[in-house]
Design an enzyme around this catalytic site. Sequence first.
Site, PDB file in Angstrom:
ATOM      1  CD  GLU A 191      -2.931  10.459 -36.088  1.00 59.09           C
ATOM      2  OE1 GLU A 191      -2.412  11.121 -35.700  1.00 59.09           O
ATOM      3  OE2 GLU A 191      -2.693   9.468 -35.253  1.00 59.09           O
ATOM      4  CE  LYS A 206       1.249   1.740 -31.884  1.00 59.32           C
ATOM      5  NZ  LYS A 206       1.147   1.435 -33.409  1.00 59.32           N
TER       6      LYS A 206
END
Length: 428
Positions: A191, A206
């Site tokens: 990104e 996660k």
Amino acid sequence: MRKLNIAIIGLGNIGSYLFKYLNDNKKILTEKNNCLPIIKYVGVKNLKKKRNIKINKSQLLKNYLDATKKKDVDLIIELIGGAEGAAKKLVFNALKNKKHVVTANKALIAKYGDQLAKIAEKNKVNLEFEASVCGGVPIIRSLKESLIANKISRIYGILNGTSNYILSTMDKQNNSFKEVLLNAKKLGYAESNPSADLDGDDVSSKLKILSSLCFNSFLNNNIYVEGIKDIDKLDIDNANKLGYKIKLLGFAEHFKNKIYQRVHPTLIKKDSYVASIDGVLNAVIVDGKPVGQSIIQGEGAGPAATTSALVSDISSILRGNIKFPFSLSNKERKKLNFENIDDRSFSAYLRFEVLDKPGVLSNITNIFSKNKVSIKRLIQDPDKNRKSSSIIIITHNSKNKFLKKILNEVSKKNYLKKKPKLIRIDNI
Ligand SMILES: NC(=O)c1ccc[n+]([C@@H]2O[C@H](COP(=O)([O-])OP(=O)(O)OC[C@H]3O[C@@H](n4cnc5c(N)ncnc54)[C@H](OP(=O)(O)O)[C@@H]3O)[C@@H](O)[C@H]2O)c1
């Protein structure tokens, strides 16, 4: 025929792909799940934005939060992103109003998953988040269903495609971290602000979700997190010479009756399975009893892989299974004590860039022996022109707190030319 009315909120990268997929595959999904999925509404931020999907006027909500109040909505799919703001408001309100929720939002689940699961359980609706961890790698459903028989002792792996792409490309090409990152941005693998990927925060979210599923515990914030920003080409070349690869790994593990969560760059043997996972791929390895070792590898992100995970969650709801979001009731989940890694032992790689002058090496080795860290291997690589020397030390297993102490002590020395490096070694 049973029907399920859906509202998709967020039509960006993921939402627009899912919208198209659900329209194109309505028939097969209905046949497989014996229930017809209908996209009743969609919600976005900018109502006037041009989109590459065909939305009927009657589908577009003026206010995305209206989806939570509409009687003709059964399931809300949250694809906005972020732990706070619009996504948080939407998911809390949806569950409070007895709507099923599917989300790809790891930040939200890692932060508020316990509270959300409590509301979902009370209101007997589903909260599904397969897409929040490793995109197309079906690890959550595997833990909740396919591996339900197992007592899991460890889950680990490559949980972030961006950092894996950077490390494996630096390994293959003669390019610096900066150059590879720039290229990753051009290719859409990173990104424009990649800090969550590079700092390890993405893996941390996660891993918290995975470890709570593996150990039947509530989410726990005691996690050691270190990203890849300080890894340079020289570390990668040194690792290669020593027979290792560097990977950003996340581990949640039972070790000597204690539980740890940790995310950090790790030296692993070149011929290990994980070392062969290159590019943007993810791989998750589960050690459990009676299964032994189970491995799932695949695309960790991107609209296609993420849609695969979202459709798995949607299908579960189409079939009408109400399940506990974290596999078992909140009343049965445990408050486990996750340990700080300070007392956990690691073998480690340390690198010191120092002035090439007499006494430096012996000063460094003295600091090691003072901290009771024994040296397995030492390589000194002097550069006469720059009057500097690179000292690489591989240690035997030593407590993390002593390894850190050595780093701190050497950092204060005026013979040091650069911030010293510590990369833990794991024998996986
Ligand atoms: N991209 C991936 O590869 C990937 C992989 C796995 C999981 N995820 C997760 O999937 C989720 C969506 O990611 P994405 O890449 O699709 O994001 P994205 O392209 O930035 O799209 C976000 C969408 O949310 C809408 N939105 C933003 N703020 C809103 C608000 N206040 N009210 C209503 N709608 C709002 C935006 O509306 P406008 O279109 O009007 O701006 C846009 O349609 C995130 O949780 C992400 O972590 C992404």
